[in-house]
Each structure stands twice: as C-alpha cells, then as structure tokens.
Design a protein around this motif. Structure first.
Motif, mmCIF file in Angstrom:
data_model
loop_
_atom_site.group_PDB
_atom_site.id
_atom_site.type_symbol
_atom_site.label_atom_id
_atom_site.label_comp_id
_atom_site.label_asym_id
_atom_site.label_seq_id
_atom_site.Cartn_x
_atom_site.Cartn_y
_atom_site.Cartn_z
ATOM 1 N N THR A 8 61.280 24.765 5.274
ATOM 2 C CA THR A 8 60.859 24.103 6.710
ATOM 3 C C THR A 8 60.207 22.891 6.533
ATOM 4 O O THR A 8 59.610 22.360 5.716
ATOM 5 C CB THR A 8 60.139 24.989 7.733
ATOM 6 N N GLU A 9 60.456 21.998 7.563
ATOM 7 C CA GLU A 9 59.877 20.476 7.548
ATOM 8 C C GLU A 9 60.382 19.813 9.059
ATOM 9 O O GLU A 9 61.217 20.350 9.597
ATOM 10 C CB GLU A 9 60.599 19.843 6.381
ATOM 11 N N ASP A 10 59.652 18.844 9.245
ATOM 12 C CA ASP A 10 60.004 18.042 10.608
ATOM 13 C C ASP A 10 61.397 17.684 10.309
ATOM 14 O O ASP A 10 61.782 17.343 9.179
ATOM 15 C CB ASP A 10 59.073 17.037 10.766
ATOM 16 N N ASP A 11 62.013 17.205 11.292
ATOM 17 C CA ASP A 11 63.451 16.531 11.295
ATOM 18 C C ASP A 11 63.198 15.197 10.780
ATOM 19 O O ASP A 11 63.335 14.294 11.623
ATOM 20 C CB ASP A 11 64.063 16.739 12.703
ATOM 21 N N THR A 12 63.067 14.616 9.418
ATOM 22 C CA THR A 12 63.027 13.564 8.763
ATOM 23 C C THR A 12 63.833 13.714 7.486
ATOM 24 O O THR A 12 64.241 15.068 7.260
ATOM 25 C CB THR A 12 61.597 13.344 8.445
ATOM 26 N N TYR A 37 63.016 23.153 18.487
ATOM 27 C CA TYR A 37 61.924 22.036 19.106
ATOM 28 C C TYR A 37 60.460 22.633 18.802
ATOM 29 O O TYR A 37 60.261 24.120 19.296
ATOM 30 C CB TYR A 37 62.173 21.715 20.436
ATOM 31 N N ASP A 38 59.491 22.342 18.234
ATOM 32 C CA ASP A 38 58.227 22.590 18.111
ATOM 33 C C ASP A 38 57.418 22.253 19.153
ATOM 34 O O ASP A 38 56.809 20.946 19.430
ATOM 35 C CB ASP A 38 57.706 22.304 16.791
ATOM 36 N N THR A 41 53.756 20.485 18.194
ATOM 37 C CA THR A 41 53.727 19.105 17.626
ATOM 38 C C THR A 41 54.788 18.185 18.479
ATOM 39 O O THR A 41 54.680 16.985 18.398
ATOM 40 C CB THR A 41 53.945 19.149 16.297
ATOM 41 N N LYS A 43 57.867 17.957 18.113
ATOM 42 C CA LYS A 43 59.029 17.360 17.223
ATOM 43 C C LYS A 43 60.134 18.591 16.934
ATOM 44 O O LYS A 43 59.615 19.601 17.127
ATOM 45 C CB LYS A 43 58.239 17.061 15.996
ATOM 46 N N ARG A 45 62.269 20.545 14.235
ATOM 47 C CA ARG A 45 62.019 21.069 13.017
ATOM 48 C C ARG A 45 63.320 21.670 12.521
ATOM 49 O O ARG A 45 64.051 22.237 13.250
ATOM 50 C CB ARG A 45 60.942 22.257 13.160
#
Length: 67
Positions: A8-12, A37-38, A41, A43, A45
């Motif tokens: 898992t990670e932010d959408d980057t 959507y988190d 945060t 952001k 994910r």
C-alpha cells in the motif's frame, strides 16, 4: 511455502516503485489493484496484493519483505 503481501502507498510514483521492486524480487501480482480515498489524510491510496513461492516453513516470524 507460499507468501502473501499487500503493498500500500499514497497514489504517487512511490507506489509504482514499491510494486516494481517486489516484481523484480520475484513476487507476482495477485488480483487487481485497489484505489480508495483515505479520509484521514485526504489522499488517494493504492493497494496491490503480491504472492511468492519461497523455501522453508511458514512462521509468523517470517519477514515477508526479506523474501
């Protein structure tokens, strides 16, 4: 043993790099990626399950990232 991880990670681009690294270490994609959507945060994910056949017996002490 068959090992499973959920990356898992932010959408980057960091998420793509994390999955690419796992693939280059012998992990295989398992199922489709997820995107959500988190609210905490604010952001988006990403998540992707990966699996790998590894030597040895399973134990909760196995460090999956090191396989």
């Amino acid at each position: 043993m068959k090992a499973y991880r959920l990356l898992t990670e932010d959408d980057t681009s960091a998420f793509c790099h994390k999955v690419t690294e796992a693939l280059n270490k012998g992990w295989e994609l398992h199922g489709s990626p997820s995107y959500a959507y988190d609210h905490g945060t604010g952001k988006m994910r990403c998540a992707q399950a990966v699996i790998k056949e590894a030597e040895g017996e399973y134990s909760p002490d196995v460090k999956l990232g090191g396989l």
